[in-house]
Design a protein around this motif. Structure first.
Motif, short mmCIF file in Angstrom:
data_model
loop_
_atom_site.label_atom_id
_atom_site.label_comp_id
_atom_site.label_asym_id
_atom_site.label_seq_id
_atom_site.Cartn_x
_atom_site.Cartn_y
_atom_site.Cartn_z
N LEU A 1 33.20 40.67 -37.36
CA LEU A 1 32.00 41.10 -37.79
C LEU A 1 30.84 39.95 -37.57
CD1 LEU A 1 33.18 43.33 -40.63
CD2 LEU A 1 32.60 43.92 -38.43
N HIS A 2 31.27 38.71 -38.32
CA HIS A 2 30.47 37.60 -38.14
C HIS A 2 30.92 36.54 -38.63
CE1 HIS A 2 29.88 37.36 -42.59
NE2 HIS A 2 29.96 38.78 -42.68
N SER A 3 30.20 35.07 -38.32
CA SER A 3 31.12 34.15 -38.67
C SER A 3 30.54 33.62 -40.32
CB SER A 3 30.57 32.94 -37.80
OG SER A 3 31.10 33.18 -36.36
N SER A 4 31.12 32.87 -40.76
CA SER A 4 30.98 32.71 -42.28
C SER A 4 29.64 32.37 -42.77
CB SER A 4 31.99 31.40 -42.90
OG SER A 4 31.45 30.80 -43.95
N ASN A 5 29.25 33.11 -43.56
CA ASN A 5 27.62 33.09 -43.90
C ASN A 5 27.68 31.74 -44.79
OD1 ASN A 5 26.40 35.19 -43.26
ND2 ASN A 5 26.76 36.65 -45.11
N PHE A 6 28.58 31.56 -45.47
CA PHE A 6 28.54 30.02 -46.18
C PHE A 6 28.72 28.93 -45.29
CE2 PHE A 6 30.37 26.65 -48.64
CZ PHE A 6 29.52 26.75 -49.90
N CYS B 1 30.56 18.79 -38.28
CA CYS B 1 32.11 18.87 -38.85
C CYS B 1 32.74 19.95 -38.36
CB CYS B 1 31.76 19.13 -40.51
SG CYS B 1 30.69 18.05 -41.35
N PRO B 2 33.89 19.58 -37.71
CA PRO B 2 34.58 20.49 -37.13
C PRO B 2 35.34 21.78 -38.01
CG PRO B 2 35.90 18.52 -37.18
CD PRO B 2 34.55 18.20 -37.67
N GLY B 3 35.33 21.03 -39.24
CA GLY B 3 35.96 22.08 -40.19
C GLY B 3 35.17 23.42 -40.79
N LEU B 4 33.68 23.04 -40.41
CA LEU B 4 32.88 24.41 -40.60
C LEU B 4 33.17 25.48 -39.53
CD1 LEU B 4 29.71 22.78 -41.85
CD2 LEU B 4 31.28 23.91 -43.10
N ARG B 5 33.78 25.17 -38.41
CA ARG B 5 33.82 26.18 -37.52
C ARG B 5 32.75 26.88 -36.94
NH1 ARG B 5 35.99 24.19 -34.95
NH2 ARG B 5 36.82 26.02 -33.69
N LEU B 6 31.82 26.00 -36.59
CA LEU B 6 30.58 26.82 -36.32
C LEU B 6 29.88 26.40 -34.71
CD1 LEU B 6 28.02 26.42 -39.38
CD2 LEU B 6 28.98 28.41 -38.24
N GLY B 7 29.96 27.45 -33.97
CA GLY B 7 29.73 27.34 -32.48
C GLY B 7 28.60 28.25 -32.25
N TRP B 8 27.97 28.28 -31.13
CA TRP B 8 27.14 29.22 -30.35
C TRP B 8 27.06 29.50 -28.90
CZ3 TRP B 8 25.27 24.39 -31.87
CH2 TRP B 8 24.62 23.50 -30.72
N ILE B 9 26.52 30.79 -28.72
CA ILE B 9 26.49 31.01 -27.21
C ILE B 9 25.25 31.34 -26.80
CG2 ILE B 9 27.29 33.44 -27.42
CD1 ILE B 9 28.24 32.89 -24.29
N LEU C 1 23.95 33.58 -30.38
CA LEU C 1 25.01 34.32 -31.15
C LEU C 1 25.76 33.15 -31.69
CD1 LEU C 1 26.81 36.64 -32.14
CD2 LEU C 1 28.06 36.58 -29.88
N ILE C 2 25.89 33.34 -33.18
CA ILE C 2 26.66 32.13 -33.79
C ILE C 2 28.03 32.74 -33.81
CG2 ILE C 2 27.17 31.16 -36.06
CD1 ILE C 2 24.44 30.35 -34.79
N THR C 3 29.14 31.91 -33.32
CA THR C 3 30.54 32.00 -33.49
C THR C 3 31.29 31.26 -34.19
OG1 THR C 3 30.85 30.61 -31.55
CG2 THR C 3 30.29 32.77 -30.98
N THR C 4 32.41 31.60 -34.25
CA THR C 4 33.34 30.91 -35.49
C THR C 4 34.02 29.67 -34.34
OG1 THR C 4 33.84 32.56 -36.41
CG2 THR C 4 35.56 30.76 -36.75
N GLY C 5 33.05 28.62 -34.00
CA GLY C 5 33.59 27.61 -33.03
C GLY C 5 33.29 28.12 -31.80
N THR D 1 25.86 40.32 -37.51
CA THR D 1 26.63 39.66 -36.40
C THR D 1 26.16 38.52 -35.63
OG1 THR D 1 27.56 41.72 -36.02
CG2 THR D 1 27.87 40.15 -34.34
N GLU D 2 24.81 38.50 -35.22
CA GLU D 2 24.44 37.45 -34.58
C GLU D 2 24.29 36.08 -35.35
OE1 GLU D 2 22.59 41.15 -32.96
OE2 GLU D 2 22.95 40.41 -34.98
N GLY D 3 24.17 36.00 -36.62
CA GLY D 3 24.14 34.80 -37.37
C GLY D 3 22.94 34.72 -37.92
N ARG D 4 22.84 33.71 -38.88
CA ARG D 4 21.72 33.53 -39.86
C ARG D 4 20.39 33.09 -38.93
NH1 ARG D 4 21.71 31.30 -45.40
NH2 ARG D 4 19.86 29.91 -45.54
N VAL D 5 19.41 33.79 -39.14
CA VAL D 5 18.13 33.54 -38.41
C VAL D 5 17.80 32.28 -38.34
CG1 VAL D 5 15.92 34.60 -38.02
CG2 VAL D 5 17.64 35.90 -38.74
#
Length: 393
Positions: free
Chosen positions: A265-270, A238-246, A94-98, A66-70
């Motif tokens: 559950l978690h943001s996109s692994n890819f 790139c905004p299309g990857l939808r990757l953010g963090w807190i 924590l990695i989030t979906t944007g 859930t926390e995201g790729r180390v």
């Protein structure tokens, strides 16, 4: 069907609805907060994606933590230290979906119906919409050219119960483009420490600075674990990857983790792998420099053209970075009427009243300058100037 009562408070995003209109190719749009697509590193992403799938495809396509790729969280922590003088552990990220997902999670985590959310006046419409689902009361804190006024915040906190958190964008604020001074940041932290008020510090644009040096984050001044820093790759990659963090104090972050586990559950692994591999193999700082150079050029051009074309009495902010500036029309000129006239002339901004949860003025408009080419910027400002003059007649 009978929907939940909260849906009565939820409206379609005015900006997203507007983008449907302005997506027409013949409209010059200053409306969205879109990056310049010509700067997206398409070839580099194609290469790292190909190599990544060959190297760790089965792991990449599996569920993740859930926390995201180390390794990505490690790079984010280093970047926060290098850019914002903000020391955090990868375990506090924590990695989030944007970063938009962070805003929704904060509302879910902190707000009960009737709780008070404090914000700048005006503030980011997307945040107001995210919080609104949880039925808060919004209280606007007065601002000026230097940003939020800490003394006014102190007065509000002395007299307003049930304040759960304050949402702020200290760097190149959306929608005004204003940046808080260092003095304001220090005084703000004195006030929130006095009242033990949690802070959501949204920083989508901080690296896009055209003048001077990047200022330390509020999080870097936090001695009580009150500040939650929201970051994103949308404006620097790139905004299309939808990757953010807190990034937050660990006990707080663990509550966000619980909320995320119930959401996706978690943001996109890819997507996380692509961003991580790009930063491993290419120079993200050099890429950001290219973005800054282009946006500075476009900011300078739009302001120069406004100075030449706009009628007397029209005012605008001079952002030191970011994606937006804020127009204020002459007394007696309706922003709604200007907008309607602009649409007739195939040019668009966003009406400023959308960014105020309570107060309305009908004299302002948010303008984006990052997405349109230079020739369309000049033509768009000329059309808008004509629209303003016709509304003054």
């Amino acid at each position: 069907m009978k929907f939940a009562k909260r849906m009565e408070r939820m409206q379609a995003s005015e900006i997203r609805e507007l983008l449907k209109l302005t997506a027409q190719p013949d409209i010059i749009s200053f409306a969205g907060g879109l990056p310049a697509p010509e700067l997206f590193p398409v070839e580099e992403i194609a290469k790292v994606s190909h190599d990544l799938v060959l190297k760790e495809g089965r792991q990449l396509l599996q569920y993740g933590i859930t926390e995201g790729r180390v390794t990505l969280r490690e790079k984010i922590a280093k970047r926060m230290a290098d850019k914002y003088n903000t020391v955090v552990s990868p375990d506090d990220i924590l990695i989030t979906t944007g970063s938009q997902q962070c805003l929704d999670f904060a509302g879910k985590l902190f707000l009960d119906p009737g709780d008070v959310v404090l914000c700048e006046s005006p503030s980011y419409l997307g945040a107001l919409n995210a919080f609104n689902a949880y039925e808060p009361v919004f209280k606007e804190v007065p601002t000026d050219e230097g940003g939020l006024i800490p003394e006014e915040l102190d007065k509000i906190l002395e007299t307003t119960p049930k304040c759960k958190f304050i949402y702020v964008i200290p760097d190149f604020q959306n929608p005004t483009g204003r940046t808080w001074t260092m003095e304001r940041r220090k005084k703000f932290m004195e006030v929130v420490n006095k009242h033990n008020l949690p802070v959501l510090e949204d920083n989508p644009y901080g690296e896009l600075r055209y003048e001077g040096e990047i200022l330390p984050s509020l999080k870097s001044m936090d001695t009580k674990g009150l500040v939650m820093f929201l970051g994103t790759f949308s404006k620097i990659f790139c905004p299309g990857l939808r990757l953010g963090w807190i990034a937050a104090e660990n006990s707080v972050l663990q509550e966000f983790v619980k909320v995320k586990q119930s959401a996706d559950l978690h943001s996109s692994n890819f997507d996380q792998g692509v961003a991580d591999a790009y930063m491993e193999n290419y120079d993200l700082d050099a890429h950001v420099k290219d973005i800054v150079a282009l946006y500075r050029k476009r900011r300078d051009l739009i302001i120069k053209t406004m100075e030449e074309e706009f009628p007397k009495g029209t005012e605008w902010t001079h952002p030191q970075g970011g994606l937006f500036l804020w127009l204020t029309f002459p007394e007696g000129v309706s922003a709604l009427k200007v907008f309607e006239k602009c649409i007739e002339m195939k040019v668009a901004g966003v009406i400023g009243d959308a960014f105020y949860p309570n107060e309305k003025t009908d004299r302002s408009m948010r303008i984006n300058y990052s997405n349109m080419s230079e020739d369309r910027i000049v033509e768009g400002v000329k059309r808008m100037a004509k629209a303003i003059r016709e509304c003054m007649a």
